[in-house]
Design a protein around this motif. Sequence first.
Motif, mmCIF file in Angstrom:
data_model
loop_
_atom_site.group_PDB
_atom_site.id
_atom_site.type_symbol
_atom_site.label_atom_id
_atom_site.label_comp_id
_atom_site.label_asym_id
_atom_site.label_seq_id
_atom_site.Cartn_x
_atom_site.Cartn_y
_atom_site.Cartn_z
ATOM 1 N N THR A 111 0.821 -1.214 0.000
ATOM 2 C CA THR A 111 0.000 0.000 0.000
ATOM 3 C C THR A 111 0.853 1.260 0.000
ATOM 4 N N ARG A 118 1.055 7.306 -6.276
ATOM 5 C CA ARG A 118 -0.363 7.530 -6.555
ATOM 6 C C ARG A 118 -0.572 8.178 -7.918
ATOM 7 N N TRP A 121 -0.453 5.136 -9.985
ATOM 8 C CA TRP A 121 -1.429 4.111 -9.589
ATOM 9 C C TRP A 121 -2.818 4.439 -10.135
ATOM 10 N N GLN A 127 -8.335 1.562 -10.120
ATOM 11 C CA GLN A 127 -8.428 2.967 -9.720
ATOM 12 C C GLN A 127 -9.218 3.784 -10.749
ATOM 13 N N VAL A 413 -14.992 -0.384 -2.164
ATOM 14 C CA VAL A 413 -13.580 -0.412 -1.781
ATOM 15 C C VAL A 413 -13.468 -0.242 -0.273
ATOM 16 N N ARG A 417 -8.935 6.106 1.027
ATOM 17 C CA ARG A 417 -7.776 6.646 0.300
ATOM 18 C C ARG A 417 -7.856 6.334 -1.199
ATOM 19 N N GLU A 418 -8.639 5.317 -1.589
ATOM 20 C CA GLU A 418 -8.778 4.985 -3.004
ATOM 21 C C GLU A 418 -9.876 5.780 -3.691
ATOM 22 N N THR A 419 -10.606 6.592 -2.940
ATOM 23 C CA THR A 419 -11.795 7.232 -3.505
ATOM 24 C C THR A 419 -11.584 8.687 -3.885
#
Length: 431
Positions: A111, A118, A121, A127, A413, A417-419
């Motif tokens: 992670t 990012r 990513w 993503q 998810v 942090r992925e949103t």
Amino acid sequence: MIKSTIAELPKNVDKEVKIGAWIANKRSSGKIAFLQLRDGTGFVQGVVVKSEVGEELFQTAKSLTQESSVYVTGLVQKDERSPFGYELLVKGVQLIHSSVDYPITPKEHGTEFLMDNRHLWLRSKRQHAVMKVRNEIIRATYEFFNENGFTKVDPPILTGSAPEGTTELFATKYFDEDAYLSQSGQLYMEAAAMALGKVFSFGPTFRAEKSKTRRHLIEFWMIEPEMAFVEFEDNLVVQEEYVSFIVQSVLKNCALELKTLGRDTSKLEKIKAPFPRISYDDAVKFLQEKGFDDITWGDDFGAPHETAIAESYDKPVFITHYPTTLKPFYMQPDPNREDVVLCADLIAPEGYGEIIGGSERIHDMDLLEKRVEEHQLDTETYKWYLELRKYGSVPHSGFGLGLERTVAWISGVEHVRETIPFPRLLNRLYP
């Protein structure tokens, strides 16, 4: 030759097109190369057949590295085996830029490594899907409020006061006075509602919480409607209709992205108004019966408590009428009970926690002045806010929806942090 995007390929079946793309991945055999192409609008497989394109072009295709940029020409064909439903029979490849040693390879990465990268990513299929779901929620938000007579208003990000106290605010100097990064636009939206009736804002908010949970970000986006002449019950109706609308919009317009994310859409299909409600009083009793001995009346609920309550329902659930002591100064007391306020938190299913907080606002000048004093707030700082009750005060209500928690729930998810494209976390200000 038709210039196209990947998203537009279904309109060009059996036609030759040209697309600009990046190589997301590739594999090849002696006679066929498969190029996984992405262009920002979507992903498609390009098939390069050696016998049809010749040795030189075939070797060019085989030598392409991950994330190299290309122009590709080819024939659009239906392909039932593809999640997208189409593929590109490649006729030509023009290299724009060769990518060397791309760090995020098709394998498992930690992670922290992915967060450090990012900016790269974001290019991955997963993503990409999350960002498309986020975009659809944003698009549907504007559609819902525009169709229901709301006016978009932009509150300031720099403020001289805090709607919920200054303990979790980022302070800065505004020339020779103190200022704060906004933790909510609500107070300003109340002023706007007195001018325009029904309003909504959509902007960044900041919380200096030293929290590391999967539900928390330092910088996040909020949708904050405020409505004049709207009381508590009608406020809940707007919330459940809005949430139902955005969920159904994502189901309709992001089916491929939800499939990419492995989301169980049968759970989302149930999200239609009305939503169940449970009072704070009953929620405390429920939790005590479930074995939560640590909770007593007057305590706030944490993530485990919210999750336990939500597990009893297959839709979001409103927890209503919290104790006055737990909530901000501006919330309207229940006319039948001064120890609770006319408020509700909307808890998402599947352990995603609170996605909306809302209430009827105090519209009585004397009571609001009393609350400001009780919370030891500076009367002069809040003079303008108090004046909203001085000149034509009316019952009014509003709420705030946290975009990132909502994206996390709808897309399935685990961590917020992925949103958001570039999350700001307790230990992260890069990239």
